[in-house]
Design a protein around this motif. Structure first.
Motif, short mmCIF file in Angstrom:
data_model
loop_
_atom_site.label_atom_id
_atom_site.label_comp_id
_atom_site.label_asym_id
_atom_site.label_seq_id
_atom_site.Cartn_x
_atom_site.Cartn_y
_atom_site.Cartn_z
N ALA A 282 -4.07 8.73 1.24
CA ALA A 282 -3.04 7.93 1.34
C ALA A 282 -3.21 6.65 0.76
O ALA A 282 -2.28 5.98 0.04
CB ALA A 282 -2.73 7.82 2.94
N GLY B 252 -0.71 5.37 -2.20
CA GLY B 252 -0.13 3.98 -1.92
C GLY B 252 -0.15 3.09 -3.03
O GLY B 252 0.84 2.40 -3.69
N SER C 237 0.38 13.08 1.83
CA SER C 237 -0.21 11.91 1.48
C SER C 237 0.72 11.02 0.66
O SER C 237 0.63 9.74 0.53
CB SER C 237 -1.54 11.47 1.00
N LEU D 136 6.41 9.26 2.77
CA LEU D 136 6.44 8.87 4.27
C LEU D 136 7.67 9.38 5.02
O LEU D 136 7.73 9.35 6.21
CB LEU D 136 6.22 7.45 4.24
N THR D 137 8.61 9.90 4.34
CA THR D 137 10.07 10.68 5.16
C THR D 137 9.52 11.38 6.07
O THR D 137 9.90 11.31 7.36
CB THR D 137 10.96 10.91 4.25
N LEU E 62 6.50 12.03 7.11
CA LEU E 62 5.72 11.54 7.94
C LEU E 62 6.41 10.91 9.39
O LEU E 62 6.09 11.09 10.48
CB LEU E 62 4.85 10.75 7.51
N PHE E 63 7.34 10.21 9.00
CA PHE E 63 7.91 9.59 10.23
C PHE E 63 8.89 10.55 10.96
O PHE E 63 8.97 10.35 12.19
CB PHE E 63 9.00 8.55 9.61
N ARG F 9 -1.28 10.88 11.58
CA ARG F 9 0.27 10.39 10.77
C ARG F 9 -0.11 8.86 10.71
O ARG F 9 0.56 8.50 9.52
CB ARG F 9 1.12 10.55 11.94
N VAL F 10 -0.66 8.18 11.86
CA VAL F 10 -0.76 6.73 11.70
C VAL F 10 -1.73 6.34 10.62
O VAL F 10 -1.69 5.38 10.00
CB VAL F 10 -1.02 6.22 13.11
N LEU G 252 0.05 6.50 7.05
CA LEU G 252 0.92 5.48 7.17
C LEU G 252 0.08 4.13 6.93
O LEU G 252 0.14 3.26 6.00
CB LEU G 252 1.69 5.24 8.47
N PHE H 87 -1.52 4.05 3.30
CA PHE H 87 -0.57 4.15 2.32
C PHE H 87 -0.04 2.66 2.14
O PHE H 87 -0.36 1.90 1.03
CB PHE H 87 0.56 4.91 2.69
N ILE H 88 0.07 2.12 3.28
CA ILE H 88 0.34 0.48 3.02
C ILE H 88 -0.68 -0.24 2.63
O ILE H 88 -0.59 -1.20 1.88
CB ILE H 88 1.05 0.03 4.51
#
Length: 252
Positions: free
Chosen positions: A22, A26, A152, A155-156, A158-159, A187-188, A191, A194-195
């Motif tokens: 991820a 990102g 990875s 994120l669509t 993933l949410f 999942r967290v 996210l 990635f950020i």
């Protein structure tokens, strides 16, 4: 991270693979956005642009977005074909070859961007195609390795999964909350990294531009070497502390 089949993977294996892949996705996505004003890890927007240009009959853009979509598809196809071809020999070889191929593509982006890129439209389209292909390779690989748990590069989904799993975790009729909780952790982690990858990649791209793509493959190399380290340590141990059998065979 790459040696274990999906049924033998632990939460630790999945978290390590999720965080590293991820982070790469990102960083690549944000660097692509800063360099070319185009997303390279997410093709949802390219599908929308393809539809818009079909309506407007913009044939160059129709071809371009079709090529970009095909490159992501090709990356996923190549990874799966390699895994299918090599997994009977070794899970590690089957899963490490696509990573090596992705490293090669990203190094190409680094070399071309630093030494040859003249900011022409054609060059922009080619480099974006290469980056999208690399993300197709990666997304297919981590999905195959984790049994579909890890995706990875976008994120669509993933949410969507995270929202469903939070509902399962909180619902009074859920029986196996521990399993749901493990999925939420993954999942967290995707996210967050990635950020983090996007933030760090964007920051350093402003400073060093395409040189960032020399660093991103280092993260991928850690995925490969993580599984090699125990084997290397065992070989060193056998050399330093040979067994009695080995000693007797040497005497004979």
């Amino acid at each position: 991270m790459l040696r274990q089949p999906k049924e033998k993977r632990t939460l630790k294996h999945n978290l390590m693979l999720a965080s590293s892949s991820a982070f790469v996705a990102g960083a690549t996505d944000v660097c692509g956005l800063l360099a070319f004003l185009a997303f390279t890890s997410n093709i949802t927007g390219h599908v929308a642009n393809l539809a818009k240009n079909i309506v407007n009959q913009n044939y160059h853009s129709i071809i371009l977005f079709s090529v970009w979509l095909s490159m992501f598809l090709a990356g996923a196809f190549v990874t799966k074909f390699i895994v299918k071809s090599l997994q009977h020999i070794s899970y590690y070889k089957a899963h490490s070859v696509p990573v090596i191929l992705e490293i090669g593509v990203l190094i190409f982006v680094a070399v071309y961007g630093n030494h040859f890129y003249d900011e022409t439209q054609q060059e922009r389209e080619i480099v974006i195609s290469a980056m999208i292909f690399a993300m197709g390779l990666q997304n297919s690989l981590v999905s195959n390795v984790s049994g579909g748990l890890i995706k990875s590069t976008h994120l669509t989904g993933l949410f969507t999964d995270l929202g469903s799993e939070l509902a399962d975790w909180m619902h009074p009729r859920t029986t196996d909350r521990a399993e749901v909780r493990r999925k939420i952790y993954v999942r967290v982690t995707i996210l967050a990294f990635f950020i983090l990858g996007g933030f760090i990649g964007g920051y350093f791209f402003d400073e060093y531009e395409f040189k960032v793509f020399y660093f991103v493959p280092v993260i991928l190399l850690t995925i490969i070497y993580y599984d090699l380290l125990p084997l290397i340590a065992r070989k060193i141990y056998q050399i330093v502390y040979p067994t009695k059998t080995d000693n007797s065979s040497l005497k004979n």
